[in-house]
Write an enzyme that holds these catalytic residues in place. Structure first.
Site, PDB file in Angstrom:
ATOM      1  N   ASP A 185       0.798  -1.218   0.000  1.00 25.16           N
ATOM      2  CA  ASP A 185       0.000   0.000   0.000  1.00 25.16           C
ATOM      3  C   ASP A 185       0.836   1.276   0.000  1.00 25.16           C
ATOM      4  O   ASP A 185       0.433   2.295   0.563  1.00 25.16           O
ATOM      5  CB  ASP A 185      -0.982   0.008   1.189  1.00 25.16           C
ATOM      6  N   LYS A 207       1.870   2.042  -5.132  1.00 22.35           N
ATOM      7  CA  LYS A 207       2.479   1.502  -6.354  1.00 22.35           C
ATOM      8  C   LYS A 207       1.586   1.756  -7.566  1.00 22.35           C
ATOM      9  O   LYS A 207       2.071   2.126  -8.634  1.00 22.35           O
ATOM     10  CB  LYS A 207       2.699  -0.020  -6.218  1.00 22.35           C
ATOM     11  N   GLY A 253      -4.577  -4.341  -3.649  1.00 21.01           N
ATOM     12  CA  GLY A 253      -5.539  -3.294  -3.982  1.00 21.01           C
ATOM     13  C   GLY A 253      -4.736  -2.075  -4.375  1.00 21.01           C
ATOM     14  O   GLY A 253      -4.018  -1.522  -3.550  1.00 21.01           O
ATOM     15  N   HIS A 254      -4.767  -1.723  -5.656  1.00 16.73           N
ATOM     16  CA  HIS A 254      -3.976  -0.597  -6.153  1.00 16.73           C
ATOM     17  C   HIS A 254      -4.915   0.539  -6.560  1.00 16.73           C
ATOM     18  O   HIS A 254      -5.771   0.357  -7.411  1.00 16.73           O
ATOM     19  CB  HIS A 254      -3.124  -1.024  -7.354  1.00 16.73           C
ATOM     20  N   GLN A 313       1.972  -6.266  -3.473  1.00 17.84           N
ATOM     21  CA  GLN A 313       2.540  -6.484  -2.126  1.00 17.84           C
ATOM     22  C   GLN A 313       3.874  -5.743  -1.999  1.00 17.84           C
ATOM     23  O   GLN A 313       4.026  -4.699  -2.599  1.00 17.84           O
ATOM     24  CB  GLN A 313       2.710  -7.979  -1.829  1.00 17.84           C
TER      25      GLN A 313
HETATM   26  P1  GDP Z   1      -0.693   0.233  -3.592  1.00 16.33           P
HETATM   27  O1  GDP Z   1      -1.330  -1.009  -3.119  1.00 16.33           O
HETATM   28  O2  GDP Z   1       0.787   0.268  -3.342  1.00 16.33           O
HETATM   29  O3  GDP Z   1      -1.006   0.566  -5.023  1.00 16.33           O
HETATM   30  O4  GDP Z   1      -1.300   1.415  -2.702  1.00 16.33           O
HETATM   31  P2  GDP Z   1      -2.852   1.617  -2.246  1.00 16.33           P
HETATM   32  O5  GDP Z   1      -3.611   2.133  -3.391  1.00 16.33           O
HETATM   33  O6  GDP Z   1      -3.374   0.405  -1.573  1.00 16.33           O
HETATM   34  O7  GDP Z   1      -2.691   2.683  -1.091  1.00 16.33           O
HETATM   35  C1  GDP Z   1      -2.142   3.944  -1.316  1.00 16.33           C
HETATM   36  C2  GDP Z   1      -3.140   5.002  -0.855  1.00 16.33           C
HETATM   37  O8  GDP Z   1      -2.497   6.260  -0.752  1.00 16.33           O
HETATM   38  C3  GDP Z   1      -4.285   5.214  -1.839  1.00 16.33           C
HETATM   39  O9  GDP Z   1      -5.426   5.589  -1.131  1.00 16.33           O
HETATM   40  C4  GDP Z   1      -3.778   6.349  -2.708  1.00 16.33           C
HETATM   41  O10 GDP Z   1      -4.808   7.085  -3.334  1.00 16.33           O
HETATM   42  C5  GDP Z   1      -3.071   7.187  -1.671  1.00 16.33           C
HETATM   43  N1  GDP Z   1      -1.925   7.960  -2.165  1.00 16.33           N
HETATM   44  C6  GDP Z   1      -0.942   7.541  -3.009  1.00 16.33           C
HETATM   45  N2  GDP Z   1       0.013   8.478  -3.120  1.00 16.33           N
HETATM   46  C7  GDP Z   1      -0.361   9.522  -2.332  1.00 16.33           C
HETATM   47  C8  GDP Z   1       0.240  10.790  -1.992  1.00 16.33           C
HETATM   48  O11 GDP Z   1       1.333  11.132  -2.447  1.00 16.33           O
HETATM   49  N3  GDP Z   1      -0.441  11.560  -1.121  1.00 16.33           N
HETATM   50  C9  GDP Z   1      -1.646  11.210  -0.587  1.00 16.33           C
HETATM   51  N4  GDP Z   1      -2.248  12.036   0.259  1.00 16.33           N
HETATM   52  N5  GDP Z   1      -2.241  10.026  -0.881  1.00 16.33           N
HETATM   53  C10 GDP Z   1      -1.604   9.197  -1.726  1.00 16.33           C
HETATM   54  P1  IMO Z   2      -0.825  -4.250  -2.242  1.00 14.44           P
HETATM   55  O1  IMO Z   2      -0.412  -4.772  -3.592  1.00 14.44           O
HETATM   56  C1  IMO Z   2      -0.922  -4.712   2.091  1.00 14.44           C
HETATM   57  C2  IMO Z   2      -0.871  -8.794   3.680  1.00 14.44           C
HETATM   58  C3  IMO Z   2      -2.130  -9.206   4.410  1.00 14.44           C
HETATM   59  C4  IMO Z   2      -1.539 -10.148   5.443  1.00 14.44           C
HETATM   60  C5  IMO Z   2      -0.429 -10.837   4.650  1.00 14.44           C
HETATM   61  C6  IMO Z   2      -0.806 -12.214   4.116  1.00 14.44           C
HETATM   62  O2  IMO Z   2      -2.126  -3.541  -2.245  1.00 14.44           O
HETATM   63  O3  IMO Z   2       0.282  -3.476  -1.619  1.00 14.44           O
HETATM   64  P2  IMO Z   2      -2.391 -12.950   2.093  1.00 14.44           P
HETATM   65  O4  IMO Z   2      -3.857 -12.733   1.885  1.00 14.44           O
HETATM   66  O5  IMO Z   2      -1.528 -12.388   1.012  1.00 14.44           O
HETATM   67  O6  IMO Z   2      -2.064 -14.382   2.403  1.00 14.44           O
HETATM   68  O7  IMO Z   2      -2.069 -12.136   3.460  1.00 14.44           O
HETATM   69  O8  IMO Z   2      -0.111  -9.977   3.565  1.00 14.44           O
HETATM   70  N1  IMO Z   2      -1.083  -8.282   2.296  1.00 14.44           N
HETATM   71  C7  IMO Z   2      -1.066  -6.979   1.968  1.00 14.44           C
HETATM   72  N2  IMO Z   2      -0.935  -5.883   2.738  1.00 14.44           N
HETATM   73  N3  IMO Z   2      -1.020  -4.577   0.747  1.00 14.44           N
HETATM   74  C8  IMO Z   2      -1.129  -5.668  -0.044  1.00 14.44           C
HETATM   75  O9  IMO Z   2      -1.100  -5.591  -1.389  1.00 14.44           O
HETATM   76  C9  IMO Z   2      -1.192  -6.943   0.558  1.00 14.44           C
HETATM   77  N4  IMO Z   2      -1.310  -8.201   0.102  1.00 14.44           N
HETATM   78  C10 IMO Z   2      -1.227  -9.013   1.168  1.00 14.44           C
HETATM   79  O10 IMO Z   2      -2.774  -8.101   5.004  1.00 14.44           O
HETATM   80  O11 IMO Z   2      -0.933  -9.412   6.465  1.00 14.44           O
HETATM   81 MG    MG Z   3      -2.827  -1.670  -1.803  1.00 14.48          MG
END
Ligand code: GDP
Ligand code: IMO
Ligand code: MG
Length: 424
Positions: free
Chosen positions: A13, A16, A40-41, A223
């Protein structure tokens, strides 16, 4: 021709999706190479939010070949739903390809994920319960079902019948759960196969052709490094290799083709699920970061655990992934705090160390050593040039580069893909 990889440097999270979407603009092919719908991206374009779980985040750009690689585990129903939701928002599935070698998440994987987690009780890992671990376990155990099997009804039916003989015993006799009727599962999944078969192809050969003809390729990591099966905080990890090396396997690309590796990080740290977190702030600071950064899971909606940025982890991630660049997000968020702490090393058994230990017992002995920085109490969400950042922000970012020994290339100052500073 360039092959670039984007990976997470922390516990996921990091944002990416936003940078994959951005870098996809300059790429011809985007390949998601690991994980499943545990990811979840989030990508925000002009105020519209897209939450992607399986489809590569490059899909939002027209004409890019978007591959779901062999290293991914696919829940067919989730993928079908995701494709149709994208179509409703006007996003075409024309260039989407699914590797015939990718493994399928079956209903028994999801149930076993849940039963195993319940059985672990207080020692549960906090998985996403999407069947990820059991699906990868079957892949290594050699009883997995691949996309090429799913679209071949006879092979698929035979494998499901065979697998369920054992899986039902485990579900019923070990965990006291309710097993599955093979014919019902087969019928349901062959329905998915009918919808998905048009996307299934020898993706690896398409990728190789693209590389040979000089196309630009982006490998999309899900991840992150500290969730890696080998290098993460085992057993509190996911069941795949989301590091850059995992890109070679999960897409089927030789290491010598990789030119650049972007490590995405946050200006602080977050984690969902259980496991160690040395800089965690289980107090009002952690709550404040969660509120300011809106740290709630894209996949499960769980509140994320929050804490200070840990540079021991980032250095470790730099080493394991061979990072050529850092991409740092939420610089807008962290600057809202009056005082910011940066963990620059650990103190363990009275000694300063920069090593990230394998043993969780050893990790529990590590106390973060902090340096303190002043926040930059101003709105930077409209800043687009490094020079225009407040001095306090530059000081914080320079120290990060110095300790990581990797330059920062991209700086996130907001959710939208346009809210990015590209450092010259
Ligand atoms: P990923 O799984 O690595 O793609 O990241 P996620 O989408 O799960 O989580 C990143 C969160 O941070 C999302 O809600 C994005 O919209 C938010 N986000 C990403 N970059 C920034 C930033 O530079 N500033 C702020 N305020 N939010 C951001
Ligand atoms: P993105 O791509 C954050 C974590 C789960 C748990 C552990 C194992 O959005 O960054 P699993 O269901 O994979 O067997 O769970 O890994 N986990 C993540 N945490 N972002 C993710 O993906 C994750 N994918 C798995 O919360 O701790
Ligand atoms: Mg994510």
């Amino acid at each position: 021709m360039a092959v670039r990889v984007v990976v997470g440097t922390q516990w996921g999270d990091e944002g990416k999706g936003k940078y994959i979407d951005m870098l996809a603009r300059e790429s011809d092919v985007v390949v998601r190479f690991s994980g499943g719908n545990n990811a979840g991206h989030t990508v925000v374009v002009g105020g519209v939010k897209y939450a992607l779980h399986l489809v590569p985040s490059g899909i939002l750009h027209k004409g890019k070949l978007c591959i779901i690689g062999n290293g991914v585990v696919i829940d067919p129903a989730v993928l079908i739903k995701e494709i149709s939701e994208l179509k409703e928002k006007g996003i075409s599935d024309e260039n989407l390809v699914i590797s015939d070698r990718a493994h399928v998440i079956m209903p028994y994987h999801k149930l076993l994920d849940e039963l195993q987690e319940n059985f672990r009780g207080e020692k549960s890992l906090g998985t996403t319960k999407r069947g990820i671990g059991p699906a990868y376990a079957d892949k290594t155990e050699r009883s997995g079902i691949r996309m090429c099997d799913l679209i071949d009804p006879d092979t698929f039916a035979e494998k499901v019948r065979e697998n369920l003989k054992v899986k039902n015993l485990i579900i019923e006799k070990v965990y006291g759960g309710k097993g599955f009727d093979a014919e019902t599962v087969i019928e349901e999944y062959l329905g998915y196969a009918d919808i998905l078969k048009k996307y299934v192809a020898d993706a690896n050969s398409m990728l190789f052709d693209a590389i040979r003809s000089g196309k630009d390729v982006l490998l999309e990591g899900a991840q992150a490094t500290l969730l890696d099966l080998d290098f993460g905080t085992y057993p509190y990890v996911t069941s795949s290799n989301p590091i850059a090396g995992g890109g070679c396997i999960g897409a089927g690309i030789a290491p010598l083709y990789i030119d650049e590796v972007y490590g995405v990080m946050k200006a602080y740290t977050s984690r969902v699920g259980a496991g160690p977190f040395p800089t965690e702030q289980k107090n009002e600071i952690g709550d404040r970061i969660r509120d300011l950064g809106w740290e709630y899971g894209t996949t499960t909606g769980r509140p994320r655990r929050c804490g200070w940025l840990d540079m021991v982890m980032i250095r470790y991630a730099a080493r394991i992934n061979g990072l050529t660049w850092l991409a740092i997000n939420h610089v807008d968020t962290i600057g809202k705090l009056e005082k910011i702490k940066l963990c620059t090393a650990y103190r363990k058994d009275g000694k300063i160390t920069l090593d990230f230990p394998a043993s969780l017992k050893e990790l529990a002995k590590c106390e973060p050593v902090y340096e303190e920085f002043d926040g930059w109490n101003e709105d930077i969400s409209n800043v687009r040039r490094y020079e225009d950042l407040p001095e306090n922000a530059k000081r914080y970012l320079s120290r990060i580069e110095e300790i990581a020994e990797v330059k920062i290339k991209l700086i996130g100052v907001g959710k939208d893909r346009e809210q990015t500073i590209v450092v010259d």
